[in-house]
Design a protein around this motif. Structure first.
Motif: not given
Length: 315
Positions: A290-309
């Motif tokens: 999961v760290a590889l795409p973040r390097r490609k997108w310059r650290g921009a992640g998808l954001g946290r989804v509160p699945i277990f909220f």
């Protein structure tokens, strides 16, 4: 407003790639063969799981559907023999009794064989799953396949064993570990209820059910590894919810059996497949993937989804 479109496409592409990475990781079943060759105990436990859930449980279902029910229909027919006369069947009351008796015998077979066998296999399989994950984890650790921590820090085997010894001897650490396990069980129980309830939502209920079930099974698969690695519950939930696309992809192959077969058959098929996915999760380097795409997108992640909220709130 014009920048929203490209940003949404970029996020969608990133989510799709992570989802594909998750599916690919779940389907890396060749790892299972390698682990089985490394550990005799792992091979024995996996073989026992296949024997109980595949040969005995699914075999019993096959015998019931293919042998017992057709034999009962032959011995206790429920329809009149075909004749050319237009007269009503004179044996209708007897045939009705035969039909009732046949259904009753089948139900007795379920009550005194299938349901006890299902409960027995469920309890025993859960014990074996823990052994399978443990043997697979130590097989990787002994061969130095990869770092089993979610953090970027690399610790030697000596320091890991020291941490485990301290955790096992320290009373406070034991109490915290027990509390986390109990809370995790409660959390997943509420989440399972949430998954069940979403199935009744009109139109979108089925899709939500598939998505939530995928996350549930993915969490189950990785939880064994995280327990053995000593990862705290907060870190597990944060990592899982921050990489929701990857774990959705990992869980999708796990839930296919549920929608391809009847409930009883799917439970047997899942009981066979689940330890294989546990082993693929044990060997997965999810944190690096999961760290590889973040390097490609310059650290921009998808954001946290509160699945277990909701489950966390109820817990």
């Amino acid at each position: 407003m014009e920048s929203i479109g490209p940003l949404a496409r970029s996020k969608s592409k990133q989510a799709l790639l992570l989802w594909l990475d998750g599916v690919r990781e779940a389907c890396c079943l060749h790892r299972v063969i390698i682990y089985l060759l490394r550990s005799k105990q792992l091979a024995v436990r996996t073989g026992q799981c296949f024997l109980l859930n595949g040969f005995i449980f699914l075999g019993s279902i096959f015998v019931l559907k293919s042998v017992i029910i057709p034999a009962l229909e032959l011995i206790l027919p429920g329809h009149c023999p075909q004749t050319n006369s237009q007269e009503s069947c004179s044996f209708s009351s007897i045939l009705e009794f035969y039909r009732f008796l046949r259904v009753g015998l089948v139900q007795l077979f379920y009550v005194f064989w299938f349901y006890p066998l299902y409960i027995f296999s469920l309890i025993l399989s859960n014990i074996w799953y823990n052994d399978i994950a443990k043997h697979g984890f130590f097989s990787l650790e002994n061969y130095g396949a990869h770092d089993t921590k979610l953090s970027d820090q690399k610790e030697s085997q000596t320091s890991q064993s020291t941490v485990h010894r301290e955790k096992s001897t320290d009373l406070e650490g034991v109490m915290i570990s027990i509390a986390e396990q109990l809370y995790s069980i409660l959390l997943l129980t509420f989440f399972f209820v949430e998954v069940y309830v979403t199935g009744f939502i009109p139109y979108i209920g089925k899709a939500l059910n598939v998505m939530l079930l995928s996350w549930l099974y993915a969490y189950y698969c990785f939880e064994y590894k995280w327990n053995l690695s000593g990862v705290s519950l907060d870190k597990r939930l944060d990592f899982f919810e921050s990489n929701w696309a990857f774990f959705a992809g990992f869980g999708n192959p796990c839930v296919l059996a549920i929608f391809l077969f009847s409930p009883l058959v799917s439970s047997g098929v899942m009981a066979i497949l689940f330890p294989l996915f546990v082993l693929t999760a044990t060997g997965s380097e999810a944190d690096k993937i999961v760290a590889l795409p973040r390097r490609k997108w310059r650290g921009a992640g998808l954001g946290r989804v509160p699945i277990f909220f909701i489950a966390d709130y109820l817990s």
